[in-house]
Design a protein around this motif. Structure first.
Motif, PDB file in Angstrom:
ATOM      1  N   PRO A  17       0.709  -1.443  -0.058  1.00 47.49           N
ATOM      2  CA  PRO A  17      -0.102   0.074   0.056  1.00 47.49           C
ATOM      3  C   PRO A  17       0.841   1.185   0.025  1.00 47.49           C
ATOM      4  CG  PRO A  17      -0.867  -1.544   1.576  1.00 47.49           C
ATOM      5  CD  PRO A  17       0.640  -2.201   1.358  1.00 47.49           C
ATOM      6  N   SER A  18       0.385   2.097  -0.738  1.00 44.82           N
ATOM      7  CA  SER A  18       1.165   3.405  -0.960  1.00 44.82           C
ATOM      8  C   SER A  18       0.238   4.724  -0.277  1.00 44.82           C
ATOM      9  CB  SER A  18       1.464   3.691  -2.251  1.00 44.82           C
ATOM     10  OG  SER A  18       1.173   4.901  -2.728  1.00 44.82           O
ATOM     11  N   GLY A  19       0.831   5.868   0.097  1.00 41.10           N
ATOM     12  CA  GLY A  19       0.302   6.715   0.735  1.00 41.10           C
ATOM     13  C   GLY A  19      -0.637   7.586  -0.083  1.00 41.10           C
ATOM     14  N   LEU A  20      -0.218   6.924  -1.443  1.00 38.77           N
ATOM     15  CA  LEU A  20      -0.814   7.870  -2.805  1.00 38.77           C
ATOM     16  C   LEU A  20      -2.172   7.539  -3.051  1.00 38.77           C
ATOM     17  CD1 LEU A  20       2.253   8.642  -4.843  1.00 38.77           C
ATOM     18  CD2 LEU A  20       0.973  10.284  -3.471  1.00 38.77           C
ATOM     19  N   GLN A  21      -2.450   6.065  -2.593  1.00 36.84           N
ATOM     20  CA  GLN A  21      -3.911   5.276  -3.058  1.00 36.84           C
ATOM     21  C   GLN A  21      -4.972   5.994  -1.920  1.00 36.84           C
ATOM     22  OE1 GLN A  21      -2.670   1.084  -1.625  1.00 36.84           O
ATOM     23  NE2 GLN A  21      -3.362   0.700  -3.684  1.00 36.84           N
ATOM     24  N   ALA A  22      -5.853   6.156  -2.907  1.00 39.33           N
ATOM     25  CA  ALA A  22      -7.031   6.824  -2.222  1.00 39.33           C
ATOM     26  C   ALA A  22      -7.563   5.774  -0.963  1.00 39.33           C
ATOM     27  CB  ALA A  22      -8.390   6.717  -3.348  1.00 39.33           C
ATOM     28  N   GLN A  23      -8.000   6.493   0.082  1.00 39.15           N
ATOM     29  CA  GLN A  23      -8.565   5.997   1.242  1.00 39.15           C
ATOM     30  C   GLN A  23     -10.318   5.989   1.076  1.00 39.15           C
ATOM     31  OE1 GLN A  23      -6.794   3.951   3.527  1.00 39.15           O
ATOM     32  NE2 GLN A  23      -5.371   4.330   1.909  1.00 39.15           N
ATOM     33  N   ILE A  24     -10.887   4.988   0.755  1.00 38.43           N
ATOM     34  CA  ILE A  24     -12.391   5.086   0.456  1.00 38.43           C
ATOM     35  C   ILE A  24     -13.232   5.221   1.694  1.00 38.43           C
ATOM     36  CG2 ILE A  24     -14.374   3.991  -0.387  1.00 38.43           C
ATOM     37  CD1 ILE A  24     -12.132   4.866  -2.604  1.00 38.43           C
ATOM     38  N   CYS A  25     -13.988   6.000   2.010  1.00 33.51           N
ATOM     39  CA  CYS A  25     -14.838   6.584   3.023  1.00 33.51           C
ATOM     40  C   CYS A  25     -16.027   5.625   3.168  1.00 33.51           C
ATOM     41  CB  CYS A  25     -15.574   7.760   2.661  1.00 33.51           C
ATOM     42  SG  CYS A  25     -14.569   9.082   2.489  1.00 33.51           S
ATOM     43  N   THR A  26     -16.810   5.620   4.058  1.00 31.98           N
ATOM     44  CA  THR A  26     -17.788   4.491   4.430  1.00 31.98           C
ATOM     45  C   THR A  26     -18.451   4.417   3.080  1.00 31.98           C
ATOM     46  OG1 THR A  26     -18.132   5.280   6.577  1.00 31.98           O
ATOM     47  CG2 THR A  26     -20.006   3.997   5.634  1.00 31.98           C
TER      48      THR A  26
END
Length: 92
Positions: A17-26
């Protein structure tokens, strides 16, 4: 042998995992109908920077969208309705 280890290391690095990947909300529809709900957005739906469906913001007491500033995008509709005291959209 060392080339195989190097290849496996690089392959693992690419899949990490990279810090550039989107973190999806609920997942799903997110409705925020008060300033308190806007303020608690990251606590309730995150931490995240990407809404995967739709984000609706609406309420007469909403004055500040700064808590939504970590969002990089919304995949569906982003609507603001009835937030007459909202001074600016600059933080988005």
């Amino acid at each position: 042998m060392s080339r195989t280890i190097l290849f496996l290391f690089l392959l693992a690095l690419l899949q990490a995992p990279s810090g550039l990947q989107a973190q999806i909300c609920t997942p799903g529809l997110i409705n925020l109908s008060s300033q308190a709900e806007v303020d608690a957005f990251q606590e309730v739906h995150g931490p995240c920077d990407q809404v995967s469906f739709e984000l609706n913001v609406g309420g007469i007491d909403i004055t500040d969208l700064q808590p939504l500033s970590p969002l990089a995008g919304v995949d569906g509709f982003f609507t603001i309705i009835g937030a007459h005291d909202l001074a600016s959209l600059q933080c988005l």
